[in-house]
Design a protein around this motif. Structure first.
Motif, PDB file in Angstrom:
ATOM      1  N   ASN A 214       0.799  -1.221   0.000  1.00  0.00           N
ATOM      2  CA  ASN A 214       0.000   0.000   0.000  1.00  0.00           C
ATOM      3  C   ASN A 214       0.836   1.278   0.000  1.00  0.00           C
ATOM      4  O   ASN A 214       0.292   2.378  -0.012  1.00  0.00           O
ATOM      5  N   ARG A 215       2.174   1.082  -0.005  1.00  0.00           N
ATOM      6  CA  ARG A 215       3.041   2.256   0.140  1.00  0.00           C
ATOM      7  C   ARG A 215       4.418   1.931  -0.436  1.00  0.00           C
ATOM      8  O   ARG A 215       4.880   0.793  -0.336  1.00  0.00           O
ATOM      9  N   THR A 216       5.056   2.917  -1.056  1.00  0.00           N
ATOM     10  CA  THR A 216       6.392   2.730  -1.623  1.00  0.00           C
ATOM     11  C   THR A 216       7.291   3.857  -1.151  1.00  0.00           C
ATOM     12  O   THR A 216       6.905   5.033  -1.201  1.00  0.00           O
ATOM     13  N   ILE A 217       8.490   3.490  -0.676  1.00  0.00           N
ATOM     14  CA  ILE A 217       9.488   4.508  -0.361  1.00  0.00           C
ATOM     15  C   ILE A 217      10.712   4.293  -1.251  1.00  0.00           C
ATOM     16  O   ILE A 217      11.032   3.172  -1.632  1.00  0.00           O
ATOM     17  N   ILE A 224      15.548   8.782   2.784  1.00  0.00           N
ATOM     18  CA  ILE A 224      14.310   8.516   2.057  1.00  0.00           C
ATOM     19  C   ILE A 224      13.996   9.756   1.234  1.00  0.00           C
ATOM     20  O   ILE A 224      13.829  10.846   1.792  1.00  0.00           O
ATOM     21  N   ILE A 225      13.935   9.594  -0.087  1.00  0.00           N
ATOM     22  CA  ILE A 225      13.709  10.749  -0.958  1.00  0.00           C
ATOM     23  C   ILE A 225      12.298  10.760  -1.547  1.00  0.00           C
ATOM     24  O   ILE A 225      11.917  11.728  -2.190  1.00  0.00           O
ATOM     25  N   MET A 226      11.555   9.673  -1.321  1.00  0.00           N
ATOM     26  CA  MET A 226      10.167   9.635  -1.776  1.00  0.00           C
ATOM     27  C   MET A 226       9.383   8.681  -0.895  1.00  0.00           C
ATOM     28  O   MET A 226       9.876   7.626  -0.506  1.00  0.00           O
ATOM     29  N   ASP A 227       8.169   9.055  -0.533  1.00  0.00           N
ATOM     30  CA  ASP A 227       7.275   8.210   0.260  1.00  0.00           C
ATOM     31  C   ASP A 227       5.877   8.422  -0.298  1.00  0.00           C
ATOM     32  O   ASP A 227       5.293   9.495  -0.134  1.00  0.00           O
TER      33      ASP A 227
END
Length: 261
Positions: A214-217, A224-227
């Motif tokens: 349900n989520r991608t980092i 962490i540059i994207m969540d």
């Protein structure tokens, strides 16, 4: 559920080989999250998992699991709360012991060191039959004789026999052929859903990163540059991920293993 607050880790500090593997990283994982983790080689993905699992103590920051500070907890004690699978199918089980004995260890029966009842044997056989890997017919064979896919499926079952508070999957299908990897990923999705597990999964397959959970980092240089989650994540394509990496990291993602899939 899992709260990682401002953790940093430098290996070989004070030397020419110094490497800042985690850089003031913070992450909150909610109960029931299934988070896929992507990034180029050396981005800090496995290092993050090692920090959470207790393979080393971070230089700074705090790690809490269900409200308890585990920052200084030894790895073997964290293992009672955190399940983990690795890329190498040879890890996570005892190759010289049989399928049945490995399951007995996972179930807390003591494996070959103690008696396994007929009821246990029946239960173990029924459970491995659900994996659809033919293991129900190999219960008395050493795990070291199994194929990589069979072994990884068995290890997944062992890691979730007593459902952990957190499951960490470190590229657990990367060493498998595409068809077997797809089957193990499907098993993973089923087991995580049926047990309502909180799970983090490192993958080199960017499409799987968007399709599963349900989520991608996305990580780069220990951060962490994207969540992303929800409707934003549903609309993303692999091309979008590559563009977001370029925007956040200031460079192109050049990991061939990821780009070729």
């Amino acid at each position: 559920m899992l709260n990682v607050s401002h953790i940093s880790k430098t290996f070989n500090p004070g030397t020419t080989d110094a490497k800042k593997a985690l850089n003031d990283l913070s992450l909150d994982v909610n109960k029931g999250d299934f988070i896929t983790v992507i990034g180029a080689n050396g981005a800090g993905k496995s290092t993050l998992f090692n920090a959470i699992a207790g393979s080393f103590i971070t230089d700074s920051g705090k790690i809490e699991l269900n409200g308890k500070d585990i920052s200084l907890m030894p790895e073997h004690k964290r293992a009672k709360k955190i399940g983990r699978l690795f890329q190498d199918p040879m890890r996570g089980s005892a190759p010289g012991m049989t399928v049945e004995e490995n399951l007995a260890l996972a179930a807390g029966r003591g494996g070959w060191l103690s008696h396994v009842s007929k009821a246990d044997k029946k239960s173990f056989r029924e459970r491995v039959a659900m994996l659809d890997m033919g293991l129900e017919n190999r219960m008395n064979q050493p795990v070291g004789l199994l194929s990589g896919g069979q072994r990884q499926a068995l290890t997944l079952m062992m890691a979730t026999f007593d459902p952990p508070e957190l499951l960490l999957l470190d590229e657990h299908t990367a060493a498998l052929d595409p068809a077997t990897a797809e089957k193990v990923l499907s098993l993973t999705e089923t087991i995580v859903a049926e047990n309502k597990l909180t799970c983090m999964m490192i993958t080199h397959n960017m499409q799987s990163a968007l399709d599963l959970g349900n989520r991608t980092i996305m990580m780069n240089e220990g951060r962490i540059i994207m969540d992303t989650s929800g409707e934003e994540r549903k609309s993303l394509t692999v091309a979008d991920l590559l563009m977001k990496f370029r925007e956040a990291a200031g460079k192109d993602l050049n990991n061939d293993r990821m780009l070729l899939i």
